[in-house]
Scaffold this motif. Structure first.
Motif, PDB file in Angstrom:
ATOM      1  N   LYS A 156     -14.126  42.275 -49.441  1.00 27.46           N
ATOM      2  CA  LYS A 156     -13.977  42.624 -48.018  1.00 27.46           C
ATOM      3  C   LYS A 156     -14.152  41.377 -47.148  1.00 27.46           C
ATOM      4  O   LYS A 156     -13.400  41.153 -46.204  1.00 27.46           O
ATOM      5  CB  LYS A 156     -15.020  43.686 -47.666  1.00 27.46           C
ATOM      6  CG  LYS A 156     -14.897  44.273 -46.286  1.00 27.46           C
ATOM      7  CD  LYS A 156     -13.738  45.236 -46.185  1.00 27.46           C
ATOM      8  CE  LYS A 156     -13.507  45.672 -44.744  1.00 27.46           C
ATOM      9  NZ  LYS A 156     -12.183  46.164 -44.495  1.00 27.46           N
ATOM     10  N   LEU A 157     -15.151  40.556 -47.512  1.00 28.92           N
ATOM     11  CA  LEU A 157     -15.392  39.330 -46.743  1.00 28.92           C
ATOM     12  C   LEU A 157     -14.206  38.387 -46.828  1.00 28.92           C
ATOM     13  O   LEU A 157     -13.780  37.806 -45.842  1.00 28.92           O
ATOM     14  CB  LEU A 157     -16.652  38.621 -47.246  1.00 28.92           C
ATOM     15  CG  LEU A 157     -17.984  39.221 -46.821  1.00 28.92           C
ATOM     16  CD1 LEU A 157     -19.133  38.511 -47.521  1.00 28.92           C
ATOM     17  CD2 LEU A 157     -18.179  39.131 -45.318  1.00 28.92           C
ATOM     18  N   ALA A 158     -13.682  38.251 -48.051  1.00 36.48           N
ATOM     19  CA  ALA A 158     -12.540  37.347 -48.245  1.00 36.48           C
ATOM     20  C   ALA A 158     -11.330  37.836 -47.462  1.00 36.48           C
ATOM     21  O   ALA A 158     -10.639  37.055 -46.813  1.00 36.48           O
ATOM     22  CB  ALA A 158     -12.211  37.255 -49.732  1.00 36.48           C
ATOM     23  N   ASN A 159     -11.106  39.156 -47.468  1.00 37.74           N
ATOM     24  CA  ASN A 159      -9.947  39.706 -46.753  1.00 37.74           C
ATOM     25  C   ASN A 159     -10.130  39.713 -45.244  1.00 37.74           C
ATOM     26  O   ASN A 159      -9.160  39.726 -44.501  1.00 37.74           O
ATOM     27  CB  ASN A 159      -9.658  41.140 -47.224  1.00 37.74           C
ATOM     28  CG  ASN A 159      -9.234  41.164 -48.671  1.00 37.74           C
ATOM     29  OD1 ASN A 159      -8.745  40.178 -49.197  1.00 37.74           O
ATOM     30  ND2 ASN A 159      -9.445  42.284 -49.331  1.00 37.74           N
ATOM     31  N   SER A 160     -11.387  39.762 -44.812  1.00 31.58           N
ATOM     32  CA  SER A 160     -11.623  39.883 -43.369  1.00 31.58           C
ATOM     33  C   SER A 160     -12.156  38.587 -42.766  1.00 31.58           C
ATOM     34  O   SER A 160     -12.779  38.613 -41.715  1.00 31.58           O
ATOM     35  CB  SER A 160     -12.624  40.998 -43.094  1.00 31.58           C
ATOM     36  OG  SER A 160     -12.349  42.123 -43.836  1.00 31.58           O
ATOM     37  N   LYS A 161     -11.911  37.477 -43.454  1.00 28.62           N
ATOM     38  CA  LYS A 161     -12.452  36.192 -43.000  1.00 28.62           C
ATOM     39  C   LYS A 161     -12.113  35.925 -41.522  1.00 28.62           C
ATOM     40  O   LYS A 161     -12.976  35.567 -40.726  1.00 28.62           O
ATOM     41  CB  LYS A 161     -11.866  35.093 -43.881  1.00 28.62           C
ATOM     42  CG  LYS A 161     -12.540  33.765 -43.757  1.00 28.62           C
ATOM     43  CD  LYS A 161     -11.894  32.803 -44.729  1.00 28.62           C
ATOM     44  CE  LYS A 161     -11.906  31.401 -44.172  1.00 28.62           C
ATOM     45  NZ  LYS A 161     -10.973  30.540 -44.874  1.00 28.62           N
ATOM     46  N   GLU A 162     -10.845  36.144 -41.176  1.00 32.84           N
ATOM     47  CA  GLU A 162     -10.418  35.830 -39.823  1.00 32.84           C
ATOM     48  C   GLU A 162     -11.064  36.756 -38.798  1.00 32.84           C
ATOM     49  O   GLU A 162     -11.490  36.315 -37.732  1.00 32.84           O
ATOM     50  CB  GLU A 162      -8.899  35.886 -39.725  1.00 32.84           C
ATOM     51  CG  GLU A 162      -8.271  34.765 -40.544  1.00 32.84           C
ATOM     52  CD  GLU A 162      -6.794  34.606 -40.303  1.00 32.84           C
ATOM     53  OE1 GLU A 162      -6.221  35.468 -39.641  1.00 32.84           O
ATOM     54  OE2 GLU A 162      -6.231  33.619 -40.792  1.00 32.84           O
ATOM     55  N   GLU A 163     -11.187  38.058 -39.148  1.00 32.87           N
ATOM     56  CA  GLU A 163     -11.824  39.007 -38.227  1.00 32.87           C
ATOM     57  C   GLU A 163     -13.284  38.622 -38.010  1.00 32.87           C
ATOM     58  O   GLU A 163     -13.798  38.694 -36.905  1.00 32.87           O
ATOM     59  CB  GLU A 163     -11.772  40.442 -38.783  1.00 32.87           C
ATOM     60  CG  GLU A 163     -10.446  41.142 -38.569  1.00 32.87           C
ATOM     61  CD  GLU A 163      -9.528  40.961 -39.761  1.00 32.87           C
ATOM     62  OE1 GLU A 163      -9.745  40.009 -40.537  1.00 32.87           O
ATOM     63  OE2 GLU A 163      -8.602  41.763 -39.927  1.00 32.87           O
ATOM     64  N   LEU A 164     -13.935  38.196 -39.111  1.00 33.28           N
ATOM     65  CA  LEU A 164     -15.343  37.804 -39.011  1.00 33.28           C
ATOM     66  C   LEU A 164     -15.505  36.609 -38.081  1.00 33.28           C
ATOM     67  O   LEU A 164     -16.372  36.591 -37.212  1.00 33.28           O
ATOM     68  CB  LEU A 164     -15.893  37.441 -40.395  1.00 33.28           C
ATOM     69  CG  LEU A 164     -16.329  38.612 -41.262  1.00 33.28           C
ATOM     70  CD1 LEU A 164     -16.632  38.151 -42.658  1.00 33.28           C
ATOM     71  CD2 LEU A 164     -17.551  39.291 -40.668  1.00 33.28           C
ATOM     72  N   LEU A 165     -14.627  35.639 -38.279  1.00 34.33           N
ATOM     73  CA  LEU A 165     -14.701  34.444 -37.431  1.00 34.33           C
ATOM     74  C   LEU A 165     -14.471  34.817 -35.971  1.00 34.33           C
ATOM     75  O   LEU A 165     -15.145  34.328 -35.076  1.00 34.33           O
ATOM     76  CB  LEU A 165     -13.669  33.417 -37.878  1.00 34.33           C
ATOM     77  CG  LEU A 165     -14.039  32.661 -39.147  1.00 34.33           C
ATOM     78  CD1 LEU A 165     -12.849  31.919 -39.704  1.00 34.33           C
ATOM     79  CD2 LEU A 165     -15.169  31.684 -38.871  1.00 34.33           C
ATOM     80  N   GLU A 166     -13.518  35.735 -35.778  1.00 33.24           N
ATOM     81  CA  GLU A 166     -13.213  36.173 -34.415  1.00 33.24           C
ATOM     82  C   GLU A 166     -14.445  36.802 -33.777  1.00 33.24           C
ATOM     83  O   GLU A 166     -14.723  36.614 -32.604  1.00 33.24           O
ATOM     84  CB  GLU A 166     -12.068  37.195 -34.478  1.00 33.24           C
ATOM     85  CG  GLU A 166     -11.162  37.210 -33.273  1.00 33.24           C
ATOM     86  CD  GLU A 166     -10.228  36.027 -33.241  1.00 33.24           C
ATOM     87  OE1 GLU A 166     -10.590  35.038 -32.586  1.00 33.24           O
ATOM     88  OE2 GLU A 166      -9.156  36.069 -33.863  1.00 33.24           O
TER      89      GLU A 166
END
Lengths: 268, 164
Positions: free
Chosen positions: A69-79
């Motif tokens: 999930k973290l790998a797939n949502s890297k960009e959302e997390l950064l956002e």
């Protein structure tokens, strides 16, 4: 007694105990308190076993799901993280503002003539002397606000209603200048935060896939700058997501939100 | 309106800027090109009833494309690589330059354009075809305007197709 009645009597005799047991069970099921009394110990035991076994049985699976999930949502997390980082920067800016305030206090001690003048005005208008000096230094207006896709420089939203301003060209040129400065003075991914010329300032706040530019006409205090940055962070958290800027297309709706968010709540 | 970033690149003196200047919807002062190595212009096209705004980054000429800051390539949908048909030095590195561009933009649209065809004749073009490392997509003339609108139109169609 006919055959059916005989059969019923036989059933009643033979199934008496079973029927009573069934009735007791039915009573328990129909009454939540009784059911709870019976079930609680069993459930508690099961839950305790589950709690004990969970880390061992499911640790690997959960870790795998989370890392995927973290790998797939890297960009959302950064956002999501960027606005929080902005708040930390804001705290630093507030500290700098405090230092400025101290410098003004110093100035008040030494500038006698100015002190007499502002003292008079302060007396008549009932405003603190140091606040008056700050206001003199910092009368400013926000001329325009842009939200720009980070690398392409495509304009996502702007508060300017005048098409003659050609905000899309300005957005492209600002991105070019930003890229140039960041490339030329490469400091481990540091980003350009302000462009100042004469009495005009462009305040920049960068996020993962887009950045804000607030064009301010006039002097601006550290405190005002911090307020503007906070507004940018809050607006980002409220209205922006990676999906909204992904296409790089201009959004009229976002522009309206931008205008009402910044211009209906004046900068402190 | 759909907006796309398009890069205009190639060696210095190939006529990139003059090639597009007269067709641009609006433009910034030329001084930016020499100051920060890029200036941004806009060309609005109407293709089959759809409006497309090309935000064109006109990049100052470099002998080799790997000298262009990488950040200028980011977020680009199409690249127009211009060379001067009369100067061998402007297309000698064509293969390497295009390889570099493809590496930077694997999914981007690339158009190779030979400019200044008003200065040469058909025989020269035939000879050039044999000697150039990669085939061109279009030959243009900034002076006469030959094929310039066509180039924009072709890229516009590809950009809209990419978008749909």
């Amino acid at each position: 007694m006919n055959e059916d009645e005989l059969f019923e009597a036989l059933k009643a005799t033979l199934l008496k105990e079973d029927r009573e047991a069934l009735q007791r069970l039915q009573d328990i099921l129909d009454q939540p308190e009784k059911l709870s009394q019976k079930m609680s110990p069993v459930l508690e035991e099961r839950l305790a076993t589950f709690k004990q076994a969970f880390p061992k049985e499911y640790k690997g699976i959960i870790e795998k799901i989370i890392s995927e999930k973290l790998a797939n949502s890297k960009e959302e997390l950064l956002e999501a993280i960027y606005p929080i980082m902005g708040k930390l920067i804001k705290k630093y800016t507030a500290l700098q503002f405090q230092l400025l305030q101290e410098r003004i206090d110093q100035k008040l001690k030494f500038g006698i003539w100015h002190r007499i003048k502002t003292g008079f005005r302060s007396f008549f208008f009932g405003v603190k002397e140091d606040e008056m000096i700050l206001n003199e230094l910092m009368s400013s207006t926000i001329d325009n606000i842009f939200i720009i896709q980070k690398h392409s420089g495509l304009l996502i939203a702007s508060t300017n209603n005048n098409p003659a301003h050609q905000d899309d060209l300005l957005a492209g040129m600002m991105t070019a200048i930003k890229s140039f400065a960041e490339d030329a003075f490469d400091k481990n991914g540091a980003e350009l935060e302000v462009i100042t010329y004469d009495n005009y300032q462009l305040l920049l706040e960068s996020y993962y896939s887009y950045y804000f530019v607030v064009a301010v006409n006039g002097n601006i205090s550290s405190h005002q700058s911090a307020v503007i940055h906070e507004k940018m962070n809050n607006f980002s958290a409220k209205y922006l997501s990676r999906d909204k800027v992904k296409s790089g297309q201009f959004s009229q709706a976002l522009s309206i939100n931008l205008k009402s968010y910044f211009f209906t709540n004046p900068i402190a | 309106m759909i907006s796309k970033k398009v890069i205009l690149t190639g060696s210095f003196g190939v006529g990139k800027t003059s090639l597009f200047e007269q067709f641009l919807y609006s433009k910034f002062s030329q001084k930016y090109l020499t100051t920060i190595g890029v200036k941004v212009d806009k060309k609005v096209l109407n293709i089959n009833g759809k409006e497309l705004s090309m935000i064109i980054w006109d990049i100052a000429g470099e002998v080799k494309q790997d000298k262009v800051p990488n950040s200028y390539f980011l977020g680009t949908s199409a690249i127009i690589y211009v060379f001067d048909v009369t100067r061998k030095s402007t297309y000698e590195e064509l293969e390497e330059d295009i390889a570099h561009i493809k590496k930077m933009l694997p999914n981007g649209i690339t158009a190779i354009v030979g400019n200044k065809i008003d200065l040469v004749d058909d025989g020269f073009i035939e000879e050039l075809k044999q000697n150039i490392p990669l085939p061109w997509d279009l030959l243009t003339s900034a002076k006469t305007g030959d094929n310039v609108e066509q180039l924009f139109h072709d890229i516009g169609i590809k950009l809209l197709a990419q978008n749909s």
